[in-house]
Design an enzyme around this catalytic site. Structure first.
Site, PDB file in Angstrom:
ATOM      1  N   ASP A  10       0.883  -1.158   0.000  1.00 41.73           N
ATOM      2  CA  ASP A  10       0.000   0.000   0.000  1.00 41.73           C
ATOM      3  C   ASP A  10       0.930   1.221   0.000  1.00 41.73           C
ATOM      4  OD1 ASP A  10      -2.308   1.674   0.527  1.00 41.73           O
ATOM      5  OD2 ASP A  10      -1.609   1.778   2.605  1.00 41.73           O
TER       6      ASP A  10
ATOM      7  N   ASP B 223      -0.105   5.065   1.010  1.00 42.63           N
ATOM      8  CA  ASP B 223      -0.325   6.045   2.077  1.00 42.63           C
ATOM      9  C   ASP B 223      -0.214   5.392   3.453  1.00 42.63           C
ATOM     10  OD1 ASP B 223      -0.999   8.141   0.206  1.00 42.63           O
ATOM     11  OD2 ASP B 223      -2.969   7.228  -0.027  1.00 42.63           O
TER      12      ASP B 223
ATOM     13  N   GLY C 148      -7.641   3.822   3.560  1.00 37.39           N
ATOM     14  CA  GLY C 148      -7.716   2.744   2.569  1.00 37.39           C
ATOM     15  C   GLY C 148      -8.929   2.793   1.672  1.00 37.39           C
TER      16      GLY C 148
ATOM     17  N   ARG D   9     -11.959   8.055  -2.156  1.00 37.33           N
ATOM     18  CA  ARG D   9     -12.270   9.443  -1.805  1.00 37.33           C
ATOM     19  C   ARG D   9     -13.753   9.631  -1.517  1.00 37.33           C
ATOM     20  NH1 ARG D   9     -10.346  13.262  -6.396  1.00 37.33           N
ATOM     21  NH2 ARG D   9      -8.516  11.952  -6.076  1.00 37.33           N
TER      22      ARG D   9
ATOM     23  N   SER E 293      -5.587   5.200  -3.938  1.00 39.35           N
ATOM     24  CA  SER E 293      -5.508   6.622  -4.258  1.00 39.35           C
ATOM     25  C   SER E 293      -5.315   6.899  -5.742  1.00 39.35           C
ATOM     26  CB  SER E 293      -4.353   7.253  -3.483  1.00 39.35           C
ATOM     27  OG  SER E 293      -4.172   8.587  -3.885  1.00 39.35           O
TER      28      SER E 293
ATOM     29  N   ASN F 217      -4.186   9.623  -6.593  1.00 35.43           N
ATOM     30  CA  ASN F 217      -2.965  10.443  -6.590  1.00 35.43           C
ATOM     31  C   ASN F 217      -1.693   9.608  -6.478  1.00 35.43           C
ATOM     32  OD1 ASN F 217      -3.986  13.298  -6.531  1.00 35.43           O
ATOM     33  ND2 ASN F 217      -5.076  12.503  -4.750  1.00 35.43           N
TER      34      ASN F 217
ATOM     35  N   ASP G 168      -1.531  -0.470   6.208  1.00 34.09           N
ATOM     36  CA  ASP G 168      -1.711   0.247   7.485  1.00 34.09           C
ATOM     37  C   ASP G 168      -3.182   0.451   7.827  1.00 34.09           C
ATOM     38  OD1 ASP G 168      -2.117   2.160   5.395  1.00 34.09           O
ATOM     39  OD2 ASP G 168      -1.964   3.746   6.891  1.00 34.09           O
TER      40      ASP G 168
HETATM   41  C1  BG6 Z   1      -5.992   5.654   0.224  1.00 34.43           C
HETATM   42  C2  BG6 Z   1      -5.982   6.431   1.518  1.00 34.43           C
HETATM   43  O1  BG6 Z   1      -4.696   5.217  -0.055  1.00 34.43           O
HETATM   44  O2  BG6 Z   1      -6.467   6.457  -0.853  1.00 34.43           O
HETATM   45  C3  BG6 Z   1      -7.340   7.035   1.777  1.00 34.43           C
HETATM   46  O3  BG6 Z   1      -5.651   5.553   2.582  1.00 34.43           O
HETATM   47  C4  BG6 Z   1      -7.784   7.853   0.572  1.00 34.43           C
HETATM   48  O4  BG6 Z   1      -7.280   7.840   2.924  1.00 34.43           O
HETATM   49  C5  BG6 Z   1      -7.774   6.981  -0.680  1.00 34.43           C
HETATM   50  O5  BG6 Z   1      -9.103   8.364   0.770  1.00 34.43           O
HETATM   51  C6  BG6 Z   1      -8.194   7.739  -1.938  1.00 34.43           C
HETATM   52  O6  BG6 Z   1      -7.234   8.719  -2.228  1.00 34.43           O
HETATM   53  P1  BG6 Z   1      -7.368   9.840  -3.341  1.00 34.43           P
HETATM   54  O7  BG6 Z   1      -5.969  10.403  -3.441  1.00 34.43           O
HETATM   55  O8  BG6 Z   1      -7.787   9.172  -4.610  1.00 34.43           O
HETATM   56  O9  BG6 Z   1      -8.364  10.829  -2.856  1.00 34.43           O
HETATM   57 MG    MG Z   2      -2.647   3.163   3.654  1.00 33.28          MG
END
Ligand code: BG6
Ligand code: MG
Length: 214
Positions: free
Chosen positions: A8, A10, A45, A48, A115, A117, A169
């Site tokens: 993972d 984040d 995890g 969004r 994510s 991002n 995590d």
């Molecule tokens: C996960 C995070 O990796 O990604 C979450 O643990 C987050 O907290 C999720 O909401 C989505 O992320 P993003 O960057 O697409 O908003």
């Molecule tokens: Mg994580």
């Protein structure tokens, strides 16, 4: 036999989990929703939009789709602002070394993040070359605790789920890994991640000699 380690992002590779929290907290404060690190555990995890739904549920708020999209976008703008100030040195200490050592042992390495991002964060950290496969939130329909993200990572590596161990995590991530039929190393507290096969407090603490006995 474990042939691949799936990470993972984040909270496992870098402390962007904290930036997600700060951005959600800012939104929660604006909306008047009580929100602390305790409630934040439920958001880790998950995607969004699902995170926003949990936040709105905590505040007993019902909003229409357009407003929800605007709020999710707002949170993301703040998150991206925090991330853009990040330096490659912010990668958790010892993680690059751990992944390099696992690679030397013949392990395949994948990234599996909810994510959208994730590619930008990996690029900022300049660690693209550590991974044989990368799955991010733009590539899946269902986010953790659904196992999709991990199953896709395994298939990109041409490996069976039973050959993989996931480093996570988030409670939702541990559940996703186990539902995928993989082993799971939890990064964080034993109370939170008790379902994982092994829990360590920091990614770099992973005892490589445990790989075969997870
Ligand atoms: C996960 C995070 O990796 O990604 C979450 O643990 C987050 O907290 C999720 O909401 C989505 O992320 P993003 O960057 O697409 O908003
Ligand atoms: Mg994580």
């Amino acid at each position: 036999m474990i042939k691949a380690c799936i990470f993972d992002l984040d909270g496992v590779i870098v402390d962007t989990a904290h930036y997600h929290f700060l951005a959600w907290k800012r939104l929660a404060d604006e909306l008047g929703v009580p929100f602390t690190e305790v409630e934040n555990e439920r958001l880790k995890g998950v995607s969004r939009m699902q995170s926003l739904e949990i936040l709105l549920e905590l505040g007993k708020l019902q909003l229409d789709k357009k407003i929800k999209e605007m709020l999710a976008e707002k949170k993301n703008t703040w998150f991206v602002e925090y991330v853009n100030r990040m330096k490659p040195e912010e990668i958790f200490p010892g993680v690059k070394e751990l992944i390099t050592a696992l690679r030397k042992k013949g392990q395949k390495i994948a990234l599996a993040s909810s994510s959208k991002n994730a590619p930008a964060v990996i690029h900022l950290l300049q660690i693209e070359n550590l991974f044989d496969a990368m799955v991010d939130g733009t590539m899946t329909v269902n986010s953790k605790p659904d196992p999709e993200v991990f199953l896709l990572a395994a298939s990109m590596l041409n490996l069976k789920p039973a050959d993989c161990v996931v480093f996570e995590d988030a409670e939702a991530g541990v559940e996703a890994a186990l539902r995928a039929g993989m082993k799971c190393v939890g990064i964080g507290s034993v109370q939170q991640l008790s379902k994982a096969n092994l829990v360590i407090s920091k990614t770099r603490d992973f005892p490589m000699d445990k790989l075969s006995s997870l």
